[in-house]
Motif scaffolding. Sequence first.
Motif, short mmCIF file in Angstrom:
data_model
loop_
_atom_site.label_atom_id
_atom_site.label_comp_id
_atom_site.label_asym_id
_atom_site.label_seq_id
_atom_site.Cartn_x
_atom_site.Cartn_y
_atom_site.Cartn_z
N LEU A 173 0.94 -1.29 -0.07
CA LEU A 173 -0.04 -0.03 -0.09
C LEU A 173 0.65 1.15 -0.02
O LEU A 173 0.50 2.28 -0.64
CB LEU A 173 -0.90 0.03 1.15
CG LEU A 173 -2.08 -0.71 1.15
CD1 LEU A 173 -2.63 -1.01 2.41
CD2 LEU A 173 -2.89 -0.66 -0.11
N TYR A 174 1.89 1.20 0.74
CA TYR A 174 2.95 2.09 0.52
C TYR A 174 3.35 2.67 -0.75
O TYR A 174 3.64 3.66 -1.25
CB TYR A 174 4.10 2.10 1.63
CG TYR A 174 4.96 3.33 1.88
CD1 TYR A 174 4.59 4.51 2.37
CD2 TYR A 174 6.13 3.39 0.89
CE1 TYR A 174 5.34 5.50 2.71
CE2 TYR A 174 6.87 4.56 1.10
CZ TYR A 174 6.41 5.55 1.92
OH TYR A 174 7.04 6.92 2.09
N TRP A 175 3.86 1.50 -1.17
CA TRP A 175 4.26 1.63 -2.76
C TRP A 175 3.31 2.19 -3.81
O TRP A 175 3.35 3.15 -4.58
CB TRP A 175 4.70 0.35 -3.26
CG TRP A 175 4.84 0.35 -4.59
CD1 TRP A 175 6.17 0.94 -5.42
CD2 TRP A 175 4.19 0.02 -5.97
NE1 TRP A 175 5.84 0.79 -6.90
CE2 TRP A 175 4.65 0.11 -7.17
CE3 TRP A 175 2.80 -0.58 -6.00
CZ2 TRP A 175 4.12 -0.12 -8.28
CZ3 TRP A 175 2.18 -0.91 -6.98
CH2 TRP A 175 2.78 -0.64 -8.27
N TYR A 176 1.91 1.62 -3.44
CA TYR A 176 0.96 2.10 -4.32
C TYR A 176 0.52 3.60 -4.03
O TYR A 176 0.27 4.17 -5.15
CB TYR A 176 -0.35 0.96 -4.22
CG TYR A 176 -1.40 1.56 -5.06
CD1 TYR A 176 -1.53 1.06 -6.30
CD2 TYR A 176 -2.62 2.10 -4.50
CE1 TYR A 176 -2.66 1.29 -7.21
CE2 TYR A 176 -3.65 2.45 -5.50
CZ TYR A 176 -3.53 2.07 -6.60
OH TYR A 176 -4.52 2.26 -7.37
N MET A 177 0.18 3.79 -2.87
CA MET A 177 -0.03 5.59 -2.76
C MET A 177 1.17 6.17 -2.56
O MET A 177 0.73 7.57 -2.95
CB MET A 177 -0.79 5.26 -1.22
CG MET A 177 -2.05 4.57 -1.36
SD MET A 177 -2.87 4.65 0.46
CE MET A 177 -4.03 3.70 0.26
N VAL A 178 2.34 6.04 -2.23
CA VAL A 178 3.39 6.90 -2.19
C VAL A 178 4.46 6.71 -3.28
O VAL A 178 4.52 7.53 -3.93
CB VAL A 178 4.12 7.08 -0.79
CG1 VAL A 178 5.27 7.93 -0.58
CG2 VAL A 178 2.84 7.52 0.15
N GLY A 179 4.92 5.72 -3.04
CA GLY A 179 5.85 5.08 -4.09
C GLY A 179 7.05 5.97 -4.56
O GLY A 179 7.47 7.00 -3.73
N CYS A 180 7.77 6.02 -5.56
CA CYS A 180 8.88 6.64 -6.26
C CYS A 180 8.92 6.56 -7.56
O CYS A 180 9.10 5.50 -8.25
CB CYS A 180 10.35 6.18 -5.58
SG CYS A 180 11.64 6.96 -6.16
N ASP A 181 8.42 7.78 -8.16
CA ASP A 181 8.08 7.80 -9.60
C ASP A 181 9.69 7.94 -10.34
O ASP A 181 9.73 7.32 -11.32
CB ASP A 181 7.56 9.03 -10.02
CG ASP A 181 5.86 8.97 -9.38
OD1 ASP A 181 5.30 7.78 -9.34
OD2 ASP A 181 5.35 10.13 -9.21
N SER A 182 10.67 8.40 -9.67
CA SER A 182 11.98 8.63 -10.40
C SER A 182 12.48 7.14 -10.72
O SER A 182 13.28 7.10 -11.47
CB SER A 182 12.88 9.48 -9.66
OG SER A 182 13.17 8.94 -8.21
N GLY A 183 12.36 6.23 -9.83
CA GLY A 183 12.85 4.96 -9.70
C GLY A 183 14.19 4.88 -9.12
O GLY A 183 15.05 3.85 -9.10
N THR A 184 14.42 5.95 -8.39
CA THR A 184 15.80 5.81 -7.72
C THR A 184 15.89 5.43 -6.45
O THR A 184 16.77 5.43 -5.43
CB THR A 184 16.30 7.22 -7.76
OG1 THR A 184 15.76 8.18 -7.06
CG2 THR A 184 16.89 7.75 -9.14
N CYS A 185 14.48 5.41 -5.91
CA CYS A 185 14.33 4.92 -4.21
C CYS A 185 14.63 3.33 -4.20
O CYS A 185 13.84 2.54 -4.90
CB CYS A 185 13.24 5.08 -3.97
SG CYS A 185 12.62 6.89 -4.10
N ALA A 186 15.54 2.86 -3.30
CA ALA A 186 15.76 1.49 -3.40
C ALA A 186 14.68 0.62 -3.02
O ALA A 186 14.61 -0.48 -3.58
CB ALA A 186 16.98 1.33 -2.59
N ILE A 187 13.95 1.11 -1.94
CA ILE A 187 12.76 0.44 -1.40
C ILE A 187 11.67 0.42 -2.28
O ILE A 187 10.76 -0.53 -2.36
CB ILE A 187 12.63 0.46 -0.01
CG1 ILE A 187 14.12 -0.04 0.87
CG2 ILE A 187 11.64 -0.20 0.73
CD1 ILE A 187 14.07 0.21 2.32
N THR A 188 11.29 1.85 -2.15
CA THR A 188 9.91 2.20 -2.76
C THR A 188 9.78 2.09 -4.20
O THR A 188 8.70 2.40 -4.82
CB THR A 188 9.23 3.30 -2.25
OG1 THR A 188 10.07 4.44 -2.56
CG2 THR A 188 9.06 3.13 -0.79
#
Length: 58
Positions: free
Chosen positions: A15-30
């Motif tokens: 749910l954290y990935w779905y709602m917040v996530g990381c659009d740039s793709g540089t975040c290791a976890i999200t």
Amino acid sequence: MTIIGIGAGALAGYLYWYMVGCDSGTCAITSKPFNSTLYGAVMGGLLLSSTSKRKDEC
């Protein structure tokens, strides 16, 4: 209790990935749903396994 923690953590991680996530793709976890779900499952399992009592300690 550990199984419940793993399931709840996995759901929270997804749910954290779905709602917040990381659009740039540089975040290791999200940056990917698998990473955040796995991280949440590990953290949830560790949290509830550390707080539950063993049967021989009662």
